[in-house]
Design a protein around this motif. Structure first.
Motif, PDB file in Angstrom:
ATOM      1  N   GLN A  72       6.973  11.201  -5.191  1.00 24.48           N
ATOM      2  CA  GLN A  72       7.820  12.270  -4.671  1.00 24.48           C
ATOM      3  C   GLN A  72       8.551  11.865  -3.398  1.00 24.48           C
ATOM      4  N   PHE A  73       8.008  10.880  -2.677  1.00 29.83           N
ATOM      5  CA  PHE A  73       8.543  10.517  -1.369  1.00 29.83           C
ATOM      6  C   PHE A  73       8.793   9.017  -1.277  1.00 29.83           C
ATOM      7  N   ALA A  74       9.842   8.659  -0.551  1.00 25.67           N
ATOM      8  CA  ALA A  74      10.153   7.261  -0.272  1.00 25.67           C
ATOM      9  C   ALA A  74      10.335   7.111   1.232  1.00 25.67           C
ATOM     10  N   ARG A  75       9.710   6.099   1.796  1.00 22.73           N
ATOM     11  CA  ARG A  75       9.845   5.828   3.228  1.00 22.73           C
ATOM     12  C   ARG A  75      10.072   4.331   3.424  1.00 22.73           C
ATOM     13  N   TRP A  76      11.095   3.991   4.210  1.00 23.04           N
ATOM     14  CA  TRP A  76      11.332   2.594   4.550  1.00 23.04           C
ATOM     15  C   TRP A  76      10.215   2.138   5.478  1.00 23.04           C
ATOM     16  N   TYR A  92      -0.855  -2.257  -1.375  1.00 22.86           N
ATOM     17  CA  TYR A  92      -0.234  -1.132  -2.099  1.00 22.86           C
ATOM     18  C   TYR A  92       0.832  -1.616  -3.088  1.00 22.86           C
ATOM     19  N   PRO A  93       0.514  -2.559  -3.967  1.00 20.91           N
ATOM     20  CA  PRO A  93       1.555  -3.157  -4.826  1.00 20.91           C
ATOM     21  C   PRO A  93       2.259  -2.173  -5.752  1.00 20.91           C
ATOM     22  N   ALA A  94       1.571  -1.158  -6.227  1.00 21.84           N
ATOM     23  CA  ALA A  94       2.182  -0.195  -7.152  1.00 21.84           C
ATOM     24  C   ALA A  94       3.032   0.848  -6.427  1.00 21.84           C
ATOM     25  N   SER A  95       2.992   0.833  -5.091  1.00 21.09           N
ATOM     26  CA  SER A  95       3.730   1.826  -4.298  1.00 21.09           C
ATOM     27  C   SER A  95       4.847   1.210  -3.467  1.00 21.09           C
ATOM     28  N   ILE A  96       5.206  -0.027  -3.769  1.00 21.27           N
ATOM     29  CA  ILE A  96       6.237  -0.714  -2.993  1.00 21.27           C
ATOM     30  C   ILE A  96       7.467  -0.934  -3.865  1.00 21.27           C
ATOM     31  N   ALA A  97       8.620  -0.676  -3.271  1.00 20.48           N
ATOM     32  CA  ALA A  97       9.892  -0.927  -3.946  1.00 20.48           C
ATOM     33  C   ALA A  97      10.851  -1.528  -2.930  1.00 20.48           C
ATOM     34  N   GLU A  98      11.969  -2.013  -3.446  1.00 24.64           N
ATOM     35  CA  GLU A  98      13.051  -2.481  -2.585  1.00 24.64           C
ATOM     36  C   GLU A  98      14.256  -1.579  -2.824  1.00 24.64           C
ATOM     37  N   ASP A  99      14.990  -1.302  -1.745  1.00 26.36           N
ATOM     38  CA  ASP A  99      16.220  -0.540  -1.912  1.00 26.36           C
ATOM     39  C   ASP A  99      17.334  -1.495  -2.322  1.00 26.36           C
ATOM     40  N   LEU A 104      12.245  -3.027   2.185  1.00 18.55           N
ATOM     41  CA  LEU A 104      11.029  -2.488   1.584  1.00 18.55           C
ATOM     42  C   LEU A 104      10.881  -0.988   1.799  1.00 18.55           C
ATOM     43  N   VAL A 105      10.373  -0.349   0.746  1.00 21.06           N
ATOM     44  CA  VAL A 105      10.168   1.095   0.741  1.00 21.06           C
ATOM     45  C   VAL A 105       8.767   1.373   0.216  1.00 21.06           C
ATOM     46  N   PHE A 106       8.075   2.305   0.871  1.00 18.16           N
ATOM     47  CA  PHE A 106       6.773   2.772   0.392  1.00 18.16           C
ATOM     48  C   PHE A 106       7.009   4.047  -0.388  1.00 18.16           C
TER      49      PHE A 106
END
Length: 142
Positions: A72-76, A92-99, A104-106
């Motif tokens: 529900q939430f994304a935080r840089w 937290y590998p399943a909760s990390i993304a790149e914009d 990096l975004v959590f």
């Protein structure tokens, strides 16, 4: 936030390019999970999802569907020490993304998860708005 479902996998590269362009316009935020999951888009409200879907169809010839992700939430995220950030990303590998810029975004499932993670990782800076001034903090090597 929604996960993008593309019925025609052959058009994945075109979708990524289209979302990148729309992200640059400020229509949406695009997040690429580092675990290889499908792209996520973040918007302000449900009307923007309708507009985004219509633009992808009209301007790019892409028919897509949405699915609701667990997030529900994304935080840089950033840290003053590369090792601290690397350790956080590893935990937290399943909760990390790149914009779309590779920052990096959590991704958090609930407000509680976000708050809990922040309290237990005080050396990590979480921001709900991308702050270009934070680039002085160390980012994770891509």
């Amino acid at each position: 936030m929604r996960r993008v479902r593309l019925p025609d996998a052959i058009k994945a590269k075109k979708l990524k390019q289209a979302l990148q362009e729309l992200s640059e316009e400020g229509v949406t935020q695009v997040f690429l999970p580092t675990d290889g999951s499908a792209l996520l888009v973040g918007v302000v409200g449900p009307l923007q999802l309708d507009i985004l879907k219509a633009r992808l169809a009209a301007e790019y010839g892409l028919e897509i569907d949405w699915s609701t992700p667990e997030f529900q939430f994304a935080r840089w995220i950033a840290a003053g020490d590369r090792n601290i950030l690397d350790r956080f990303v590893t935990c937290y590998p399943a909760s990390i993304a790149e914009d779309s810029d590779g920052d990096l975004v959590f991704l958090a499932r609930t407000a509680f998860d976000l708050e809990y993670t922040g309290k237990h990782n005080e050396d990590i800076a979480f921001s709900d708005v991308k702050d270009i001034h934070r680039r002085q903090l160390v980012r994770h090597d891509r």
